[in-house]
Design a protein around this motif. Structure first.
Motif, mmCIF file in Angstrom:
data_model
loop_
_atom_site.group_PDB
_atom_site.id
_atom_site.type_symbol
_atom_site.label_atom_id
_atom_site.label_comp_id
_atom_site.label_asym_id
_atom_site.label_seq_id
_atom_site.Cartn_x
_atom_site.Cartn_y
_atom_site.Cartn_z
ATOM 1 N N MET A 98 0.842 -1.200 0.000
ATOM 2 C CA MET A 98 0.000 0.000 0.000
ATOM 3 C C MET A 98 0.876 1.249 0.000
ATOM 4 O O MET A 98 1.795 1.354 0.793
ATOM 5 N N ARG A 99 0.574 2.128 -0.943
ATOM 6 C CA ARG A 99 1.292 3.403 -0.944
ATOM 7 C C ARG A 99 0.392 4.476 -1.547
ATOM 8 O O ARG A 99 -0.677 4.174 -2.071
ATOM 9 N N LYS A 100 0.828 5.721 -1.455
ATOM 10 C CA LYS A 100 0.014 6.833 -1.922
ATOM 11 C C LYS A 100 0.457 7.294 -3.315
ATOM 12 O O LYS A 100 1.644 7.269 -3.637
ATOM 13 N N ILE A 101 -0.496 7.715 -4.113
ATOM 14 C CA ILE A 101 -0.195 8.301 -5.413
ATOM 15 C C ILE A 101 -0.615 9.762 -5.399
ATOM 16 O O ILE A 101 -1.781 10.076 -5.152
ATOM 17 N N GLY A 102 0.359 10.632 -5.625
ATOM 18 C CA GLY A 102 0.082 12.066 -5.693
ATOM 19 C C GLY A 102 0.492 12.618 -7.041
ATOM 20 O O GLY A 102 0.679 11.862 -8.004
ATOM 21 N N LEU A 103 0.694 13.924 -7.103
ATOM 22 C CA LEU A 103 0.968 14.559 -8.396
ATOM 23 C C LEU A 103 2.268 14.066 -9.064
ATOM 24 O O LEU A 103 2.247 13.778 -10.273
ATOM 25 N N PRO A 104 3.396 13.938 -8.342
ATOM 26 C CA PRO A 104 4.619 13.498 -9.034
ATOM 27 C C PRO A 104 4.480 12.074 -9.585
ATOM 28 O O PRO A 104 4.936 11.779 -10.694
ATOM 29 N N GLU A 105 3.829 11.211 -8.817
ATOM 30 C CA GLU A 105 3.623 9.839 -9.285
ATOM 31 C C GLU A 105 2.764 9.837 -10.557
ATOM 32 O O GLU A 105 3.023 9.077 -11.494
#
Lengths: 366, 366
Positions: free
Chosen positions: A1-8
């Motif tokens: 589990m990880r987060k996806i934000g703008l850079p990703e």
């Protein structure tokens, strides 16, 4: 589990466009839709397929129709809630997570927007590991999963849910409604439970897209190798050709873009000629009359300077490009896989031979 | 409450074909489908609208598409169960009864077949009191009822359920799927509760169809009057013209049959000429350039000898026919009704004047 934000999202969009193999739509449009949703509603949680309970309801989200139309018509933002409600009501069950169904500039991005807007997690998997032109061309089809119940909605709020006897009929009926709705709609299809997902999905494809995107972004950050060497190494790509586009034939038939790109060799390929055929996605790559790659292996065209993928829509006279082959997901190389997406299905008169064998046995030595 | 068996079906089919006003399909095909179902599964219970509880779910059943295609493609018999299941699941509620949505050779009959096969009662009401060409032309539209959720299924088992923002969109999307399914499908739409039914439906139209059918069947069983007098009296019809068909212009546009029938007077109409225009159903009747009737009043063409209704499909050169006007359901004569189905909607450049006034004020005295 990880987060996806703008850079990703930047990297995923770029890498997914490469996996789109010429199709899958404009990553710029896709990226804007995903980024808009994440800026408004927050980051998205990405789940590894192994984290999903076997009985969880997993729903792929995609757009159907012409990506070029999506660029003009846009999405409204309420489509995902509508799709959620329809599918959830149909199954009498909450949806555990959304997922992408194909890799590509647009369809890798819309599930991110959907998850952000509804606060749902997204699964790090899809059903192709690339883009394909027809609805039934999904690994889940090999697992006997039906495309329906398929939910469809347009940005105005019209919606429909289909249940068909075959996936070919789903394609037929949903395509007709897509056209009536103006050529681009949001859909959910091939709903699966967690157990089926783990057995048939192309796992960790979102992470792979992100890594590919990062590699392209950093392709010049290396002192020991040339950017091209660096690109080929990090993508595990096979260089098939480098040339200048000298002709593009396009034909729109039955809502597909068919065509042929003709290339004149440059650099080490000077004096040679190549052609790449496509049906939305690239189907075959030939150099001096010799086939070097066919579907379902990925045939990708990238800019020779920036290594940014060039979709079939963006192919233009004079552009200097490299043609690169990537191995497809192993399930596509089985007999069941080749029946669905092998060269024969697309009317190419050749047996499937894996990309790496074709390249190894080739007389085109550069 | 009463039972409908084979003799009743004969008469209902015949009378409904008259109310079809030139459209509504071939009563022979419709009759065979209803009779087959009743022979196999037993008679159908017909309920008076006043017998329906206010909260009961009432579902109209119809076919969409070209009745001529229905004649070739047929129905499978399982469509009604499929429709029942889709609609019942959508509402989370059992269906209390089916009903017809329009009068006509085919759509008056299919609900009988559906009720027989599922053992459900049928309501003695419909939503038009005649036939009309477009989906939104239903009294329930005046009552603000939406066409959707609209369930659709073909004889192969493909199905879809639509939810649209307007009834025009329902028409658009369902029409596209109907075409893809081969041009004729079974549908349910304009689902209503018992209270709405009682307020807006055309009540006792099945019984009226049956009486009209009986009258046509027995048209010669009278010694005091001629069959024609008998026919006009029992149907409460206005004789508009009698003549020989000398020309028929037909045009198929947007899945509708448009056309114009030209008649040369016979008998008491000798020396006069008439024309009847149609869009699936007859729209206007004109004698020597004077309008005698327009939609929404019913313009019916019947054989001069047998008084059997002639649908627009069956109009042929040389046939001797009588043109008869019947008053439409009163709700169609309100402003809201005329906006939906008045002459203006169909592009006829005239105000609506009730049939009986046009005939009374006419210079065509015979």
């Amino acid at each position: 589990m990880r987060k996806i934000g703008l850079p990703e999202i930047e990297d995923i969009a770029l890498g997914a466009a490469l996996l789109g193999a010429g199709g899958g739509g404009d990553p710029y449009i896709g990226k804007l839709i995903a980024m808009g949703a994440v800026q408004e509603c927050g980051e998205v949680t990405l789940l590894d397929p192994e984290e999903i309970p076997d009985d969880a309801l997993i729903v792929p989200i995609a757009m159907m129709g012409a990506p070029t139309i999506l660029g003009e018509k846009g999405v409204g933002g309420n489509e995902y809630k509508t799709l959620y409600d329809m599918v959830s009501k149909f199954y009498g069950k909450e949806i555990y997570a959304f997922m992408p169904i194909e890799a590509g500039g647009v369809n890798s991005m819309l599930p991110i927007a959907a998850c952000a807007r509804l606060g749902l997690p997204m699964v790090d998997a899809d059903g192709m590991g690339r883009a394909f032109p027809e609805l039934q061309m999904v690994t889940f089809t090999i697992g006997g999963v039906k495309a329906t119940p398929m939910a469809l909605t347009d940005e105005k709020g019209n919606c429909a849910i289909f249940n068909t006897i075959t996936n070919k009929w789903t394609e037929e009926l949903a395509r007709a409604v897509t056209m009536s709705c103006g050529g681009s709609v949001s859909v959910s299809l091939f709903c699966v439970d967690g157990a089926t997902l783990k057995k048939y999905a192309v796992k960790n494809i979102v992470t792979r897209s992100q890594k590919l995107g990062e590699a392209i972004r950093k392709v010049k950050d290396c002192n020991e190798e040339t950017p091209e060497q660096n690109f080929l190494k990090s993508t595990e790509g096979f260089k098939l050709f480098k040339g200048k586009i000298v002709d593009v034939l396009r034909e729109t038939k039955g809502a597909f873009n068919f065509g042929n790109v003709v290339l004149e060799g440059i650099g080490e390929y000077k004096g040679k000629n190549a052609s790449v055929t496509f049906q939305n996605e690239n189907l075959t790559a030939e150099v001096d009359g010799e086939l070097l790659a066919t579907t379902p292996d990925l045939i990708c065209i990238v800019d020779t300077e920036t290594f940014i993928p060039v979709t079939t829509d963006a192919i233009k006279y004079g552009k200097r490009v490299m043609v690169v082959g990537l191995k497809c997901f192993e399930m596509w190389r089985t007999q069941a896989g080749l029946e669905l997406v092998g060269p024969g299905y697309f009317g190419c008169d050749t047996d499937y031979i894996p990309l790496e064998q074709r390249v190894k046995g080739s007389s085109i030595n550069v």
